[in-house]
Motif scaffolding. Structure first.
Motif, PDB file in Angstrom:
ATOM      1  N   ALA A  25      54.556  14.395  75.944  1.00 44.38           N
ATOM      2  CA  ALA A  25      55.124  13.740  74.904  1.00 44.38           C
ATOM      3  C   ALA A  25      56.534  14.263  74.678  1.00 44.38           C
ATOM      4  CB  ALA A  25      54.336  14.021  73.679  1.00 44.38           C
ATOM      5  N   SER A  26      56.733  15.396  74.423  1.00 46.26           N
ATOM      6  CA  SER A  26      58.037  15.981  74.498  1.00 46.26           C
ATOM      7  C   SER A  26      59.117  15.643  75.411  1.00 46.26           C
ATOM      8  CB  SER A  26      58.073  17.574  74.391  1.00 46.26           C
ATOM      9  OG  SER A  26      59.334  18.334  74.328  1.00 46.26           O
ATOM     10  N   ALA A  27      58.769  15.534  76.558  1.00 49.40           N
ATOM     11  CA  ALA A  27      59.837  15.009  77.549  1.00 49.40           C
ATOM     12  C   ALA A  27      59.837  13.489  77.153  1.00 49.40           C
ATOM     13  CB  ALA A  27      59.225  15.157  78.866  1.00 49.40           C
ATOM     14  N   ALA A  28      58.974  12.752  76.852  1.00 46.86           N
ATOM     15  CA  ALA A  28      59.007  11.489  76.507  1.00 46.86           C
ATOM     16  C   ALA A  28      59.886  11.158  75.312  1.00 46.86           C
ATOM     17  CB  ALA A  28      57.709  10.800  76.549  1.00 46.86           C
ATOM     18  N   THR A  29      59.844  11.965  74.423  1.00 39.26           N
ATOM     19  CA  THR A  29      60.762  11.622  73.237  1.00 39.26           C
ATOM     20  C   THR A  29      61.995  12.159  73.451  1.00 39.26           C
ATOM     21  OG1 THR A  29      59.715  13.734  72.213  1.00 39.26           O
ATOM     22  CG2 THR A  29      58.688  11.578  71.692  1.00 39.26           C
ATOM     23  N   SER A  30      62.431  13.212  74.409  1.00 37.96           N
ATOM     24  CA  SER A  30      63.820  13.761  74.620  1.00 37.96           C
ATOM     25  C   SER A  30      64.897  12.453  74.783  1.00 37.96           C
ATOM     26  CB  SER A  30      63.855  14.642  75.791  1.00 37.96           C
ATOM     27  OG  SER A  30      63.786  13.897  76.956  1.00 37.96           O
ATOM     28  N   ASP A  31      66.124  12.762  74.314  1.00 32.67           N
ATOM     29  CA  ASP A  31      67.022  11.644  74.259  1.00 32.67           C
ATOM     30  C   ASP A  31      67.776  11.476  75.645  1.00 32.67           C
ATOM     31  OD1 ASP A  31      66.723  11.123  71.575  1.00 32.67           O
ATOM     32  OD2 ASP A  31      68.011  12.844  71.025  1.00 32.67           O
ATOM     33  N   ALA A  32      67.544  10.233  76.196  1.00 36.50           N
ATOM     34  CA  ALA A  32      68.508  10.084  77.330  1.00 36.50           C
ATOM     35  C   ALA A  32      70.028   9.818  77.148  1.00 36.50           C
ATOM     36  CB  ALA A  32      67.890   8.748  78.054  1.00 36.50           C
ATOM     37  N   TYR A  33      70.116   9.524  75.930  1.00 34.55           N
ATOM     38  CA  TYR A  33      71.607   9.197  75.738  1.00 34.55           C
ATOM     39  C   TYR A  33      72.283   9.987  74.600  1.00 34.55           C
ATOM     40  CZ  TYR A  33      70.335   5.239  78.917  1.00 34.55           C
ATOM     41  OH  TYR A  33      69.808   4.681  79.917  1.00 34.55           O
ATOM     42  N   ASN A  34      73.252  10.418  74.667  1.00 34.07           N
ATOM     43  CA  ASN A  34      74.147  10.942  73.610  1.00 34.07           C
ATOM     44  C   ASN A  34      75.582  10.618  73.060  1.00 34.07           C
ATOM     45  OD1 ASN A  34      71.866  13.162  74.475  1.00 34.07           O
ATOM     46  ND2 ASN A  34      72.132  13.368  72.365  1.00 34.07           N
ATOM     47  N   ALA A  35      75.884  10.662  71.676  1.00 32.49           N
ATOM     48  CA  ALA A  35      77.158  10.299  71.347  1.00 32.49           C
ATOM     49  C   ALA A  35      77.444  11.450  70.182  1.00 32.49           C
ATOM     50  CB  ALA A  35      77.351   9.008  70.812  1.00 32.49           C
ATOM     51  N   PHE A  36      78.655  11.725  70.346  1.00 27.19           N
ATOM     52  CA  PHE A  36      79.171  13.014  69.354  1.00 27.19           C
ATOM     53  C   PHE A  36      80.265  12.190  68.357  1.00 27.19           C
ATOM     54  CE2 PHE A  36      77.657  15.578  72.947  1.00 27.19           C
ATOM     55  CZ  PHE A  36      76.768  16.532  72.107  1.00 27.19           C
ATOM     56  N   ILE A  37      79.955  12.306  67.321  1.00 27.76           N
ATOM     57  CA  ILE A  37      80.779  11.582  66.347  1.00 27.76           C
ATOM     58  C   ILE A  37      81.338  12.519  65.237  1.00 27.76           C
ATOM     59  CG2 ILE A  37      81.060   9.608  64.654  1.00 27.76           C
ATOM     60  CD1 ILE A  37      78.178   8.495  65.998  1.00 27.76           C
ATOM     61  N   LYS A  38      82.710  12.240  65.013  1.00 29.29           N
ATOM     62  CA  LYS A  38      83.099  13.167  63.809  1.00 29.29           C
ATOM     63  C   LYS A  38      83.777  12.582  62.572  1.00 29.29           C
ATOM     64  CE  LYS A  38      86.737  16.793  63.265  1.00 29.29           C
ATOM     65  NZ  LYS A  38      87.914  17.692  63.904  1.00 29.29           N
ATOM     66  N   GLY A  39      83.526  12.807  61.493  1.00 25.40           N
ATOM     67  CA  GLY A  39      83.915  11.791  60.439  1.00 25.40           C
ATOM     68  C   GLY A  39      84.763  12.758  59.511  1.00 25.40           C
ATOM     69  N   LYS A  40      84.512  12.559  58.045  1.00 22.59           N
ATOM     70  CA  LYS A  40      85.280  13.595  57.221  1.00 22.59           C
ATOM     71  C   LYS A  40      84.272  14.077  55.997  1.00 22.59           C
ATOM     72  CE  LYS A  40      89.472  12.495  55.649  1.00 22.59           C
ATOM     73  NZ  LYS A  40      90.256  13.653  56.322  1.00 22.59           N
ATOM     74  N   ASN A  41      84.427  15.012  55.375  1.00 21.50           N
ATOM     75  CA  ASN A  41      83.427  15.613  54.352  1.00 21.50           C
ATOM     76  C   ASN A  41      83.187  14.507  53.407  1.00 21.50           C
ATOM     77  OD1 ASN A  41      82.262  17.477  52.959  1.00 21.50           O
ATOM     78  ND2 ASN A  41      83.842  18.030  51.859  1.00 21.50           N
ATOM     79  N   GLY A  42      81.790  14.552  53.263  1.00 23.13           N
ATOM     80  CA  GLY A  42      81.146  13.590  52.329  1.00 23.13           C
ATOM     81  C   GLY A  42      80.777  12.212  52.547  1.00 23.13           C
ATOM     82  N   PHE A  43      81.593  11.849  53.754  1.00 23.20           N
ATOM     83  CA  PHE A  43      81.211  10.618  54.035  1.00 23.20           C
ATOM     84  C   PHE A  43      80.025  10.160  54.637  1.00 23.20           C
ATOM     85  CE2 PHE A  43      85.426  10.232  53.088  1.00 23.20           C
ATOM     86  CZ  PHE A  43      85.911   8.852  52.834  1.00 23.20           C
ATOM     87  N   THR A  44      79.232   9.177  54.588  1.00 19.89           N
ATOM     88  CA  THR A  44      78.067   8.898  55.316  1.00 19.89           C
ATOM     89  C   THR A  44      78.205   7.577  56.385  1.00 19.89           C
ATOM     90  OG1 THR A  44      76.686   9.536  53.480  1.00 19.89           O
ATOM     91  CG2 THR A  44      75.570   7.982  54.890  1.00 19.89           C
ATOM     92  N   VAL A  45      77.547   7.907  57.543  1.00 14.93           N
ATOM     93  CA  VAL A  45      77.763   6.701  58.551  1.00 14.93           C
ATOM     94  C   VAL A  45      76.295   6.225  58.938  1.00 14.93           C
ATOM     95  CG1 VAL A  45      79.804   7.553  59.414  1.00 14.93           C
ATOM     96  CG2 VAL A  45      77.812   8.519  60.300  1.00 14.93           C
ATOM     97  N   ASN A  46      76.074   5.039  59.563  1.00 12.56           N
ATOM     98  CA  ASN A  46      74.934   4.469  60.045  1.00 12.56           C
ATOM     99  C   ASN A  46      75.242   4.098  61.237  1.00 12.56           C
ATOM    100  OD1 ASN A  46      74.067   4.494  56.907  1.00 12.56           O
ATOM    101  ND2 ASN A  46      72.028   4.086  58.095  1.00 12.56           N
ATOM    102  N   GLN A 153      78.759   9.997  75.295  1.00 12.85           N
ATOM    103  CA  GLN A 153      80.142   9.687  74.631  1.00 12.85           C
ATOM    104  C   GLN A 153      80.312  10.552  73.882  1.00 12.85           C
ATOM    105  OE1 GLN A 153      82.213   7.103  75.427  1.00 12.85           O
ATOM    106  NE2 GLN A 153      80.649   6.036  76.653  1.00 12.85           N
ATOM    107  N   GLY A 154      81.683  11.260  74.392  1.00 17.55           N
ATOM    108  CA  GLY A 154      82.240  12.430  73.578  1.00 17.55           C
ATOM    109  C   GLY A 154      81.558  13.616  73.813  1.00 17.55           C
ATOM    110  N   SER A 155      82.155  14.528  73.096  1.00 20.14           N
ATOM    111  CA  SER A 155      81.407  15.947  73.251  1.00 20.14           C
ATOM    112  C   SER A 155      81.472  16.698  71.914  1.00 20.14           C
ATOM    113  CB  SER A 155      82.044  16.746  74.412  1.00 20.14           C
ATOM    114  OG  SER A 155      83.342  17.093  74.087  1.00 20.14           O
ATOM    115  N   ALA A 156      80.864  17.937  71.781  1.00 19.55           N
ATOM    116  CA  ALA A 156      81.024  18.572  70.436  1.00 19.55           C
ATOM    117  C   ALA A 156      82.261  19.212  70.572  1.00 19.55           C
ATOM    118  CB  ALA A 156      80.152  19.807  70.502  1.00 19.55           C
ATOM    119  N   GLU A 157      83.203  19.246  71.510  1.00 23.11           N
ATOM    120  CA  GLU A 157      84.522  19.765  71.331  1.00 23.11           C
ATOM    121  C   GLU A 157      85.611  18.524  71.592  1.00 23.11           C
ATOM    122  OE1 GLU A 157      82.454  20.515  73.848  1.00 23.11           O
ATOM    123  OE2 GLU A 157      81.991  22.563  73.025  1.00 23.11           O
ATOM    124  N   ALA A 158      85.230  17.465  71.715  1.00 21.63           N
ATOM    125  CA  ALA A 158      86.100  16.179  71.725  1.00 21.63           C
ATOM    126  C   ALA A 158      85.203  14.800  71.230  1.00 21.63           C
ATOM    127  CB  ALA A 158      86.572  16.098  73.052  1.00 21.63           C
TER     128      ALA A 158
END
Length: 465
Positions: A25-46, A153-158
């Motif tokens: 089950a754990s393997a089945a729910t692991s994310d196949a795709y990821n995106a790293f997104i950077k915003g600004k303090n206090g802003f919310t995104v969906n 898409q992207g990375s924690a550093e970029a």
């Protein structure tokens, strides 16, 4: 024995299968795709899924958002990079019902790791902002998972950086032409006080406003409020560009009109390229205003509300103060040790230039008050004395400081006082047998002496003959 072994083996097999289930089950729910997104303090995104990607053919299916998004998506497919103005605008104007993830950024350095097992095109929408923030440009970003062979898409550093341009919203209130500073002044009852309210321009053509209102919270110590001018930077607005709602004096609303904000969105006026909106407002100090110089007396404040796609934001402004003072005058009998008060004495109050301000008569205790005066120099003089008393002819020069301290100068002598004290003395009537009668006696004796001398001279002349 063999049966026991078989049973044991079967139980062991069941246990192994049971233990494997969580891992599967754990393997089945692991994310196949990821995106790293950077915003600004206090802003919310969906994050919303715009379309599904067929990982075999690369085709888009199950497109959300209607024809505008579908048309823009076809253009975006062949574009380089993650940004497509047409698709971003189409997504911005679309309401997506099913959010695939949301995040509120805890700092400007916070990075949101969005994970999913669903291949598709995703749109990041800024759905919330911190209070008291001026948004000049909305965020928003697009990305595909996978993009070619890239599953991240992207990375924690970029990371993918949202385009959010902000500035602080400031609201202030000043007194124009005050005698203390821009935050406080003194005034007399009946004086017109001028206030200037200033608020930052917020929003942009990308994040347009549907409402922009400066509020003036005028205290009950004033009446006859009037908005005399509204300016955006140095441009004076016409009365069709704003409305004034003074139905509640404690919340006078000066709002940019719907047509003016529409023109700002269309770029046919310079509102979003400007810095400040200023409102000039006047009001008259009432004779019921509170006297004194404490911080809460006759205070007034302002605020700002503005509404955009994120909802309504309220920003508090500043408070200014108007002080007014009373000038007590005491009339007393100068011959008494306990300063007995005298009624029915009339006084005039004039400006230092000699202009008459008011005339008042003392009560039976000898007191009268010239109320609600601004700081300044005044002249006090008795014009009618009580019956049986001589008029005090001295003119009293009174200086009221901006803190309400009273200094009186009379006959060249100055002192700090709580009230102006003016003595009168009784009229003196000569009594019988006094100096008035003595003058007749002296005159009569002089005449008799003169007559005696004249008689003696005449007799000498007669004897000589």
């Amino acid at each position: 024995m063999k049966t026991t072994k078989k049973i044991f083996a079967a139980v062991l097999a069941v246990m192994m299968i049971a233990l494997m289930i969580p891992f599967s089950a754990s393997a089945a729910t692991s994310d196949a795709y990821n995106a790293f997104i950077k915003g600004k303090n206090g802003f919310t995104v969906n994050v919303y899924k715009v379309a599904k990607i067929d990982t075999t053919t690369g085709e888009y299916t199950e497109i959300q958002g209607g024809t505008a998004v579908e048309t823009a998506l076809k253009t975006w497919k062949n574009a380089s990079g993650n940004d497509s103005k047409a698709l971003l605008e189409a997504c911005e104007n679309t309401t997506f019902a099913d959010s695939k993830g949301d995040h509120t950024f805890a700092s400007d350095e916070d990075v949101y790791n969005f994970g999913t097992n669903e291949a598709g095109v995703y749109y990041v929408k800024v759905t919330g902002q911190p209070a008291e923030t001026s948004v000049k440009k909305k965020g928003g970003a697009l990305f595909a998972l996978p993009e070619g062979t890239k599953t991240t898409q992207g990375s924690a550093e970029a990371p993918i950086e949202l385009k959010i341009n902000t500035g602080a919203v400031e609201v202030s209130k000043e007194i124009v032409g005050g005698d203390i500073d821009t935050k406080s002044t003194t005034a007399s009852a009946g004086d017109t006080v001028t206030f200037k309210l200033t608020a930052s321009v917020t929003g942009s053509k990308e994040v347009p406003l549907t409402e922009y209102t400066i509020h003036d919270n005028l205290s009950g110590s004033f009446d006859t409020p009037a908005v005399t001018e509204v300016k955006v930077d140095n441009t004076k607005l016409s009365t069709s560009d704003y409305t004034v709602d003074a139905s509640s004096q404690s919340d006078i609303k000066i709002s940019l009109s719907e047509s003016y904000l529409k023109a700002a969105k269309e770029g046919t006026n310079d509102f979003y390229a400007s810095s400040d909106v200023t409102v000039t407002l006047t009001a008259v100090l009432k004779d019921t205003a509170v006297s004194g110089n404490t911080a809460t007396d006759n205070s007034n404040s302002d605020s700002l509300t503005y509404t955009n796609v994120y909802g309504q934001t309220e920003k508090s402004g500043e408070t200014v103060y108007v002080y007014t003072f009373d000038l007590p005058v005491f009339k007393y009998d100068g011959t008494t040790d306990n300063k007995t008060g005298l009624g029915n004495a009339t006084f005039e109050l004039k400006t230092k230039e000699g202009t008459l301000i008011d005339t008042k008569t003392t009560d039976s205790s000898g007191n009268v008050t010239f109320a609600k005066l601004a700081a300044g120099t005044y002249k006090v003089k008795e014009t009618v004395a009580p019956a049986g008393y001589n008029l005090n002819s001295s003119e009293y020069t009174v200086v009221i400081s901006t803190t309400g301290v009273i200094t009186v100068t009379v006959d060249g002598n100055s002192s700090t006082v709580n009230q102006v004290e003016v003595p009168d003395y009784p009229v003196t009537v000569p009594s019988t047998g006094g100096m008035g009668t003595m003058m007749f006696y002296v005159g009569g004796a002089a005449l008799i002496a003169c007559a005696g001398v004249l008689l003696f001279v005449l007799k000498r002349k007669k004897a000589a003959k």
